[in-house]
Motif scaffolding. Structure first.
Motif, PDB file in Angstrom:
ATOM      1  N   GLY A  83       0.784  -1.222   0.000  1.00  0.00           N
ATOM      2  CA  GLY A  83       0.000   0.000   0.000  1.00  0.00           C
ATOM      3  C   GLY A  83       0.816   1.271   0.000  1.00  0.00           C
ATOM      4  O   GLY A  83       0.299   2.347   0.320  1.00  0.00           O
ATOM      5  N   THR A  84       2.064   1.189  -0.384  1.00  0.00           N
ATOM      6  CA  THR A  84       2.938   2.368  -0.358  1.00  0.00           C
ATOM      7  C   THR A  84       2.351   3.509  -1.178  1.00  0.00           C
ATOM      8  O   THR A  84       1.948   3.316  -2.333  1.00  0.00           O
ATOM      9  CB  THR A  84       4.315   2.006  -0.908  1.00  0.00           C
ATOM     10  OG1 THR A  84       4.939   1.077  -0.023  1.00  0.00           O
ATOM     11  CG2 THR A  84       5.204   3.234  -1.013  1.00  0.00           C
ATOM     12  N   THR A  85       2.359   4.707  -0.592  1.00  0.00           N
ATOM     13  CA  THR A  85       1.900   5.889  -1.320  1.00  0.00           C
ATOM     14  C   THR A  85       2.998   6.919  -1.486  1.00  0.00           C
ATOM     15  O   THR A  85       2.906   7.782  -2.367  1.00  0.00           O
ATOM     16  CB  THR A  85       0.711   6.543  -0.589  1.00  0.00           C
ATOM     17  OG1 THR A  85       1.103   6.836   0.753  1.00  0.00           O
ATOM     18  CG2 THR A  85      -0.497   5.609  -0.566  1.00  0.00           C
ATOM     19  N   VAL A  86       4.022   6.851  -0.633  1.00  0.00           N
ATOM     20  CA  VAL A  86       5.128   7.803  -0.726  1.00  0.00           C
ATOM     21  C   VAL A  86       6.400   7.015  -1.001  1.00  0.00           C
ATOM     22  O   VAL A  86       7.064   6.539  -0.072  1.00  0.00           O
ATOM     23  CB  VAL A  86       5.269   8.635   0.562  1.00  0.00           C
ATOM     24  CG1 VAL A  86       6.368   9.669   0.404  1.00  0.00           C
ATOM     25  CG2 VAL A  86       3.943   9.308   0.900  1.00  0.00           C
ATOM     26  N   VAL A  87       6.741   6.852  -2.268  1.00  0.00           N
ATOM     27  CA  VAL A  87       7.854   5.973  -2.634  1.00  0.00           C
ATOM     28  C   VAL A  87       9.206   6.580  -2.290  1.00  0.00           C
ATOM     29  O   VAL A  87      10.203   5.870  -2.254  1.00  0.00           O
ATOM     30  CB  VAL A  87       7.799   5.624  -4.138  1.00  0.00           C
ATOM     31  CG1 VAL A  87       6.560   4.808  -4.460  1.00  0.00           C
ATOM     32  CG2 VAL A  87       7.865   6.886  -4.999  1.00  0.00           C
ATOM     33  N   GLN A  88       9.246   7.900  -2.048  1.00  0.00           N
ATOM     34  CA  GLN A  88      10.527   8.532  -1.758  1.00  0.00           C
ATOM     35  C   GLN A  88      11.004   8.267  -0.330  1.00  0.00           C
ATOM     36  O   GLN A  88      12.147   8.526   0.002  1.00  0.00           O
ATOM     37  CB  GLN A  88      10.412  10.049  -1.987  1.00  0.00           C
ATOM     38  CG  GLN A  88      10.159  10.453  -3.432  1.00  0.00           C
ATOM     39  CD  GLN A  88       8.683  10.399  -3.787  1.00  0.00           C
ATOM     40  OE1 GLN A  88       7.827  10.001  -2.996  1.00  0.00           O
ATOM     41  NE2 GLN A  88       8.362  10.807  -5.009  1.00  0.00           N
ATOM     42  N   ARG A  89      10.118   7.778   0.503  1.00  0.00           N
ATOM     43  CA  ARG A  89      10.462   7.573   1.910  1.00  0.00           C
ATOM     44  C   ARG A  89      11.164   6.240   2.134  1.00  0.00           C
ATOM     45  O   ARG A  89      10.659   5.189   1.732  1.00  0.00           O
ATOM     46  CB  ARG A  89       9.207   7.608   2.774  1.00  0.00           C
ATOM     47  CG  ARG A  89       8.591   8.981   2.936  1.00  0.00           C
ATOM     48  CD  ARG A  89       7.378   8.909   3.814  1.00  0.00           C
ATOM     49  NE  ARG A  89       7.705   8.400   5.147  1.00  0.00           N
ATOM     50  CZ  ARG A  89       6.805   7.929   5.992  1.00  0.00           C
ATOM     51  NH1 ARG A  89       5.532   7.873   5.646  1.00  0.00           N
ATOM     52  NH2 ARG A  89       7.166   7.502   7.176  1.00  0.00           N
ATOM     53  N   ILE A  90      12.292   6.263   2.815  1.00  0.00           N
ATOM     54  CA  ILE A  90      12.992   5.033   3.158  1.00  0.00           C
ATOM     55  C   ILE A  90      12.117   4.143   4.024  1.00  0.00           C
ATOM     56  O   ILE A  90      12.141   2.915   3.906  1.00  0.00           O
ATOM     57  CB  ILE A  90      14.328   5.356   3.849  1.00  0.00           C
ATOM     58  CG1 ILE A  90      15.306   5.958   2.841  1.00  0.00           C
ATOM     59  CG2 ILE A  90      14.925   4.125   4.517  1.00  0.00           C
ATOM     60  CD1 ILE A  90      16.609   6.425   3.438  1.00  0.00           C
ATOM     61  N   ALA A  91      11.311   4.743   4.860  1.00  0.00           N
ATOM     62  CA  ALA A  91      10.446   3.976   5.756  1.00  0.00           C
ATOM     63  C   ALA A  91       9.377   3.186   5.004  1.00  0.00           C
ATOM     64  O   ALA A  91       8.768   2.274   5.570  1.00  0.00           O
ATOM     65  CB  ALA A  91       9.783   4.914   6.761  1.00  0.00           C
ATOM     66  N   SER A  92       9.137   3.519   3.737  1.00  0.00           N
ATOM     67  CA  SER A  92       8.149   2.788   2.935  1.00  0.00           C
ATOM     68  C   SER A  92       8.685   1.458   2.420  1.00  0.00           C
ATOM     69  O   SER A  92       7.927   0.633   1.918  1.00  0.00           O
ATOM     70  CB  SER A  92       7.711   3.635   1.737  1.00  0.00           C
ATOM     71  OG  SER A  92       7.089   4.829   2.149  1.00  0.00           O
ATOM     72  N   VAL A  93      10.006   1.257   2.514  1.00  0.00           N
ATOM     73  CA  VAL A  93      10.654   0.052   1.996  1.00  0.00           C
ATOM     74  C   VAL A  93      10.645  -1.039   3.062  1.00  0.00           C
ATOM     75  O   VAL A  93      11.006  -0.797   4.209  1.00  0.00           O
ATOM     76  CB  VAL A  93      12.102   0.360   1.570  1.00  0.00           C
ATOM     77  CG1 VAL A  93      12.817  -0.915   1.128  1.00  0.00           C
ATOM     78  CG2 VAL A  93      12.106   1.406   0.465  1.00  0.00           C
ATOM     79  N   THR A  94      10.269  -2.253   2.635  1.00  0.00           N
ATOM     80  CA  THR A  94      10.261  -3.370   3.578  1.00  0.00           C
ATOM     81  C   THR A  94      11.456  -4.299   3.390  1.00  0.00           C
ATOM     82  O   THR A  94      11.879  -4.950   4.343  1.00  0.00           O
ATOM     83  CB  THR A  94       8.966  -4.187   3.454  1.00  0.00           C
ATOM     84  OG1 THR A  94       8.766  -4.550   2.082  1.00  0.00           O
ATOM     85  CG2 THR A  94       7.779  -3.395   3.933  1.00  0.00           C
ATOM     86  N   TYR A  95      11.997  -4.375   2.167  1.00  0.00           N
ATOM     87  CA  TYR A  95      13.175  -5.218   1.930  1.00  0.00           C
ATOM     88  C   TYR A  95      14.176  -4.476   1.051  1.00  0.00           C
ATOM     89  O   TYR A  95      13.786  -3.749   0.135  1.00  0.00           O
ATOM     90  CB  TYR A  95      12.778  -6.533   1.251  1.00  0.00           C
ATOM     91  CG  TYR A  95      12.030  -7.460   2.166  1.00  0.00           C
ATOM     92  CD1 TYR A  95      10.640  -7.532   2.130  1.00  0.00           C
ATOM     93  CD2 TYR A  95      12.708  -8.264   3.083  1.00  0.00           C
ATOM     94  CE1 TYR A  95       9.948  -8.376   2.985  1.00  0.00           C
ATOM     95  CE2 TYR A  95      12.014  -9.107   3.941  1.00  0.00           C
ATOM     96  CZ  TYR A  95      10.641  -9.151   3.884  1.00  0.00           C
ATOM     97  OH  TYR A  95       9.951  -9.987   4.728  1.00  0.00           O
ATOM     98  N   TRP A  96      15.457  -4.748   1.352  1.00  0.00           N
ATOM     99  CA  TRP A  96      16.565  -4.135   0.618  1.00  0.00           C
ATOM    100  C   TRP A  96      17.470  -5.202   0.026  1.00  0.00           C
ATOM    101  O   TRP A  96      17.657  -6.278   0.622  1.00  0.00           O
ATOM    102  CB  TRP A  96      17.425  -3.286   1.552  1.00  0.00           C
ATOM    103  CG  TRP A  96      16.747  -2.093   2.144  1.00  0.00           C
ATOM    104  CD1 TRP A  96      16.159  -2.003   3.373  1.00  0.00           C
ATOM    105  CD2 TRP A  96      16.595  -0.811   1.542  1.00  0.00           C
ATOM    106  NE1 TRP A  96      15.655  -0.739   3.569  1.00  0.00           N
ATOM    107  CE2 TRP A  96      15.912   0.018   2.460  1.00  0.00           C
ATOM    108  CE3 TRP A  96      16.976  -0.262   0.312  1.00  0.00           C
ATOM    109  CZ2 TRP A  96      15.589   1.350   2.189  1.00  0.00           C
ATOM    110  CZ3 TRP A  96      16.660   1.064   0.055  1.00  0.00           C
ATOM    111  CH2 TRP A  96      15.969   1.849   0.973  1.00  0.00           C
TER     112      TRP A  96
END
Length: 125
Positions: free
Chosen positions: A102-115
């Motif tokens: 459900g990510t809406t703000v892709v620029q935020r690092i906090a929106s990422v769940t896996y790297w």
């Protein structure tokens, strides 16, 4: 267990091109937006580009717009970053990122769940 494995980094001269790839495994790839971030020496990790679940929407940082292109192949569970007209300011470790559905703000690092583990890109002047 989600795994993101980047490839394609390397050394290139100013004005050159590279294509980064990220192979994903562990869950249904098409359920998740994907993206790329980078961290330059001495700087914070920053957003580069993102793509929606089926590729209908793409997002770019102003610094790479018109030079980089993000794409995905859901049949192969891969996301790519085509980087053209590279300059020394693009030197960084590039990280593949998988977002929550459900990510809406892709620029935020906090929106990422896996790297991913990152791949080095070095642009010489």
């Amino acid at each position: 267990q989600v795994q993101l494995v980047e490839s394609g980094g390397g050394l290139v001269q100013t004005g050159g091109s590279l294509r980064l790839s990220c192979a994903a495994s562990g869950r249904t790839f098409s359920n998740y937006p994907m993206g790329w971030f980078r961290r330059a020496p001495g700087k914070e990790r920053e957003f580069v580009a993102a793509i929606s679940r089926y590729g209908g929407s793409t997002y770019y940082a102003d610094s790479v717009k018109d030079r980089f292109t993000i794409s995905r192949d859901n049949a192969k569970n891969t996301v790519h970053l085509q980087m053209n007209n590279l300059n020394p300011e693009d030197t960084a470790v590039y990280y593949c990122a998988q977002y929550s559905p459900g990510t809406t703000v892709v620029q935020r690092i906090a929106s990422v769940t896996y790297w991913g583990q990152g791949t080095q890109v070095t642009v010489s002047s």
